[in-house]
Scaffold this motif. Structure first.
Motif, short mmCIF file in Angstrom:
data_model
loop_
_atom_site.label_atom_id
_atom_site.label_comp_id
_atom_site.label_asym_id
_atom_site.label_seq_id
_atom_site.Cartn_x
_atom_site.Cartn_y
_atom_site.Cartn_z
N GLN A 190 0.82 -1.20 0.00
CA GLN A 190 0.00 0.00 0.00
C GLN A 190 0.86 1.27 0.00
N GLN A 191 1.85 1.31 -0.87
CA GLN A 191 2.76 2.45 -0.95
C GLN A 191 2.30 3.40 -2.05
N GLU A 192 2.20 4.69 -1.70
CA GLU A 192 1.73 5.71 -2.63
C GLU A 192 2.94 6.32 -3.33
N VAL A 193 3.06 6.12 -4.65
CA VAL A 193 4.23 6.58 -5.41
C VAL A 193 3.74 7.16 -6.74
N GLU A 194 4.65 7.94 -7.37
CA GLU A 194 4.41 8.45 -8.72
C GLU A 194 5.14 7.55 -9.71
N LEU A 195 4.40 6.94 -10.61
CA LEU A 195 4.96 5.97 -11.56
C LEU A 195 5.36 6.66 -12.84
N GLU A 196 6.44 6.12 -13.46
CA GLU A 196 6.87 6.59 -14.78
C GLU A 196 6.70 5.44 -15.76
N LEU A 197 5.81 5.62 -16.77
CA LEU A 197 5.52 4.57 -17.72
C LEU A 197 6.54 4.56 -18.85
N GLU A 198 6.37 3.60 -19.77
CA GLU A 198 7.33 3.44 -20.85
C GLU A 198 7.37 4.66 -21.76
N ASP A 199 6.22 5.34 -21.96
CA ASP A 199 6.19 6.52 -22.82
C ASP A 199 6.56 7.81 -22.07
N LYS A 200 7.17 7.67 -20.87
CA LYS A 200 7.63 8.77 -20.02
C LYS A 200 6.49 9.58 -19.40
N SER A 201 5.26 9.13 -19.58
CA SER A 201 4.15 9.78 -18.88
C SER A 201 4.15 9.36 -17.41
N ARG A 202 3.50 10.14 -16.57
CA ARG A 202 3.52 9.90 -15.13
C ARG A 202 2.09 9.87 -14.61
N ARG A 203 1.90 9.02 -13.59
CA ARG A 203 0.62 8.98 -12.90
C ARG A 203 0.84 8.42 -11.50
N TRP A 204 -0.02 8.87 -10.58
CA TRP A 204 0.08 8.45 -9.18
C TRP A 204 -0.73 7.17 -8.97
N ALA A 205 -0.21 6.29 -8.11
CA ALA A 205 -0.90 5.04 -7.83
C ALA A 205 -0.49 4.53 -6.45
N ILE A 206 -1.36 3.70 -5.87
CA ILE A 206 -1.03 2.95 -4.64
C ILE A 206 -0.55 1.57 -5.08
N VAL A 207 0.68 1.21 -4.72
CA VAL A 207 1.34 0.01 -5.23
C VAL A 207 1.59 -0.96 -4.09
N SER A 208 1.29 -2.22 -4.35
CA SER A 208 1.66 -3.33 -3.45
C SER A 208 2.43 -4.35 -4.28
N LEU A 209 3.56 -4.80 -3.74
CA LEU A 209 4.41 -5.78 -4.43
C LEU A 209 4.72 -6.90 -3.46
N ARG A 210 4.42 -8.12 -3.85
CA ARG A 210 4.64 -9.27 -2.96
C ARG A 210 5.16 -10.45 -3.79
N ARG A 211 6.26 -11.07 -3.35
CA ARG A 211 6.79 -12.27 -4.01
C ARG A 211 5.97 -13.48 -3.59
N LEU A 212 5.66 -14.34 -4.58
CA LEU A 212 4.74 -15.45 -4.34
C LEU A 212 5.46 -16.77 -4.09
N GLY A 213 6.68 -16.93 -4.51
CA GLY A 213 7.35 -18.22 -4.28
C GLY A 213 8.76 -18.21 -4.81
N HIS A 214 9.47 -19.30 -4.53
CA HIS A 214 10.88 -19.43 -4.94
C HIS A 214 11.09 -20.76 -5.66
N ASP A 215 10.07 -21.22 -6.40
CA ASP A 215 10.20 -22.48 -7.12
C ASP A 215 10.90 -22.23 -8.45
N SER A 216 10.69 -23.19 -9.39
CA SER A 216 11.36 -23.06 -10.68
C SER A 216 10.86 -21.86 -11.48
N GLN A 217 9.67 -21.42 -11.18
CA GLN A 217 9.11 -20.23 -11.85
C GLN A 217 8.73 -19.21 -10.78
N PRO A 218 9.69 -18.44 -10.23
CA PRO A 218 9.36 -17.45 -9.21
C PRO A 218 8.49 -16.34 -9.80
N SER A 219 7.55 -15.84 -9.00
CA SER A 219 6.63 -14.81 -9.45
C SER A 219 6.51 -13.72 -8.38
#
Length: 623
Positions: free
Chosen positions: A403-432
């Motif tokens: 739930q972190q509030e940050v300003e994102l920079e997209l590939e086309d260099k445009s910017r927008r604000w968003a609430i971001v959550s990032l969580r690692r799901l596993g450490h198997d052969s296909q980590p996600s």
């Protein structure tokens, strides 16, 4: 394999932790609201005290100015002849009427001036079409009291029609013999103009009381019964009491509402000013804060319950994963379905290669990814690079986010604000890694607009809307602060008070729009001839004040002279008349207060008017 007992204990600890977190946050919220309430109550007490002091000073200054006007009537020759002979020829009576009307123009709150002989009979009145009320016996006794120090007298008449404050001044002939008195009436609605410049809230109340605690006038005005018919204020709780003022809680005598009152004596006059602030007004912030905080706490509770639910779900998932590969594949299919149907933008990313494996429709729309082909299988991976800062950097550095509030920079260099959550799901052969994005760009835009609106409101609170100069309230605050600085460091300071000559006649002849243009032109000339450190304020209709910090008297006089020259060369379309002004300049002296300095400047302004206008007078002695 994890024992079932361990999983049950972990779930119990999570539940107790979530409950404790919610109770602690609720207690902190209650403490914060209670502290805010006390702070607002203290601030309201200071505000009521400051307003009562300001209003008492203005009322005292107005009564003093009215007394000076009555005192000046002793210099009118027609009054002397009228009181000595008892009659006047029509021409002299007309001249006397015009002179009294000129005096009344200097103090618009004076509704009537009367000349009374030694028999306590009215021999002349500025209003010929109105019947003069009989004078009190106390006026007659005071008139014949032999006391040279008591040359003026002030009292109150309680009447729904001719009620108000009555001032009297003894009149003497050239040999010092008492020949009568001049009386003036300030009606009970005089305070309305003064109070209109003050801020006491939507449900505030201002009272002017006499020595018997009877109401002389009230703001806002009452409808129905007279204000004098109500009982005096009955303090319910006295918060502070000193020789100059009393701060207390009391129900209003007019509407019964509980208010915080500051009562203060009006100089040496037999009146008291009571300013009442409604708790409904100054505690509104606490209620608004509570209405905002409670949904926030409920939102936190919902997030906590969701997190608890997710934690318990993970425990159950972990146990279910141990049952077989079929259940694992079913769970993966269910996870893809949740990603596709969730209203949030969700991404599955390989944290090692930083490439997108799966993205739902909101994520594709936000990042500009190609839409999913309906003919493709649900488990078909995108395998596209993730171009999203700073999320890409978090993945490379192995950081998680919740739930972190940050300003994102997209590939086309445009910017927008968003609430971001990032969580690692596993450490198997296909980590996600699961990335959740909630777009708040619209909310950020509203917050920026609200911030700009608050800045505009703060500027409007201290600025006159027509001339863009400071208003009377801000000028009084600056004058008080500058006097405190002079007392502390012994520096110099001067003030100038002036108003435009014959402004009412100018308004009547050319219209109010032309009058407004003149006020704006004077304000512009004032800015051009003063320094950036000088405080320029419009304190009345056509009255202005300049505060000169670190300035000697003669230097302030030179600035006002430059202003006169600048206005002399200022022309107005369709107007042949030149704009002049009269004023007074005084400097700070040890022991001065704002009321004393303003009184000296007003006296000099009055003398400049009497000297024929278009004159700026100053004190002759240096501070």
């Amino acid at each position: 394999m994890t024992p079932p007992r361990f999983g049950s204990r972990s779930a119990r600890h999570a539940k107790w932790g979530a409950a404790l977190l919610l109770l602690v946050t609720l207690a902190l919220l209650a403490v914060d609201l209670s502290t805010s309430y006390r702070q607002l109550e203290t601030e309201a007490g200071r505000q009521a005290s400051g307003l009562s002091q300001l209003l008492a000073e203005r009322l005292s200054s107005g009564i003093h100015e009215a007394g000076l006007i009555l005192q000046s009537s002793n210099q009118i020759p027609e009054i002397q002849r009228l009181l000595r002979s008892g009659t006047l020829e029509p021409g002299a009576r007309q001249n006397l009427t015009q002179k009294l009307l000129q005096l009344l123009q200097l103090a618009p709150y004076l509704s009537r001036v009367e000349i009374v002989d030694t028999a306590c009979q009215t021999v002349f009145s500025s209003k010929r079409d109105s019947a003069s009320p009989p004078h009190h016996n106390e006026f007659c006794r005071w008139l014949h009291r032999v006391d040279p120090k008591e040359s003026n007298y002030t009292t109150v008449i309680h009447s729904p029609t001719d009620g108000g404050i009555v001032l009297a001044n003894k009149l003497y002939d050239g040999e010092g013999n008492l020949i009568g008195m001049a009386t003036g009436l300030i009606k009970h609605n005089f305070i309305q103009d003064e109070v209109s410049r003050l801020t006491v809230g939507e449900h505030g109340e201002i009272l002017v009381l006499d020595q018997r605690q009877l109401t002389v006038t009230r703001w806002p005005q009452t409808s129905g019964n007279d204000p004098q018919s109500y009982r005096p204020l009955q303090p319910r709780e006295i918060l502070s009491h000193d020789p100059g003022q009393m701060l207390f809680d009391a129900p209003s005598s007019f509407d019964g509402r509980e208010r915080l009152y500051s009562m203060r004596q009006t100089g040496n006059y037999p009146f008291q000013v009571a300013v009442g602030l409604s708790r409904r007004d100054f505690t509104r912030y606490v209620w608004d804060k509570a209405w905002l905080a409670i949904p926030g706490w409920l939102f936190l509770s919902a997030l906590t319950l969701l997190a608890l639910r997710k934690h318990l779900s993970n425990l159950r998932q972990h146990q279910l994963l141990l049952q077989g590969n079929e259940r694992i594949r079913a769970s993966e299919e269910q996870a893809r379905l949740i990603l596709d149907t969730a209203p949030l933008a969700l991404l599955l990313v390989n944290p090692q290669t930083v490439r997108i494996r799966h993205a739902n429709s909101p994520a594709r729309e936000m990042l500009g990814l190609p839409p999913r082909d309906p003919e493709q299988a649900a488990d078909n991976e995108l395998n596209l690079p993730l171009k999203l800062q700073p999320v890409e950097q978090w993945l490379r550095e192995g950081e998680d986010a919740l739930q972190q509030e940050v300003e994102l920079e997209l590939e086309d260099k445009s910017r927008r604000w968003a609430i971001v959550s990032l969580r690692r799901l596993g450490h198997d052969s296909q980590p996600s890694a699961l990335i959740a994005l909630y777009d708040i760009s619209g909310r950020k835009l509203l917050e920026q607009q609200l911030h700009e609106s608050n800045q505009q409101l703060a500027e409007m609170a201290v600025t006159d809307p027509l001339t863009r100069l400071y208003n009377r309230r801000h000028a009084d605050m600056v004058l008080r602060d500058e006097i405190s600085r002079c007392e502390r460091y012994g520096q110099t300071m001067a003030i100038a008070v002036f108003d435009i000559d014959h402004f009412k006649r100018f308004n009547d002849q050319y219209g109010h729009q032309a009058g407004d243009d003149v006020l704006v032109a004077v304000a512009n000339a004032l800015r051009d001839t003063t320094r950036n450190t000088d405080i320029n304020a419009r304190i009345g209709g056509e009255e202005f004040m300049v505060i000169f910090p670190y300035t000697r008297l003669r230097d302030a006089q030179k600035v006002m002279s430059r202003l006169q020259i600048a206005l002399t060369h200022t022309t107005f379309p369709f107007v042949e008349q030149r704009i002049t002004f009269s004023g007074g300049v005084t400097d700070w002296r040890p022991g001065d207060n704002p009321a004393l300095m303003m009184s000296r400047a007003d006296k000099l302004l009055y003398d400049a008017k009497q000297a024929g206008r278009n004159v700026v007078l100053s004190d002759q002695e240096e501070a």
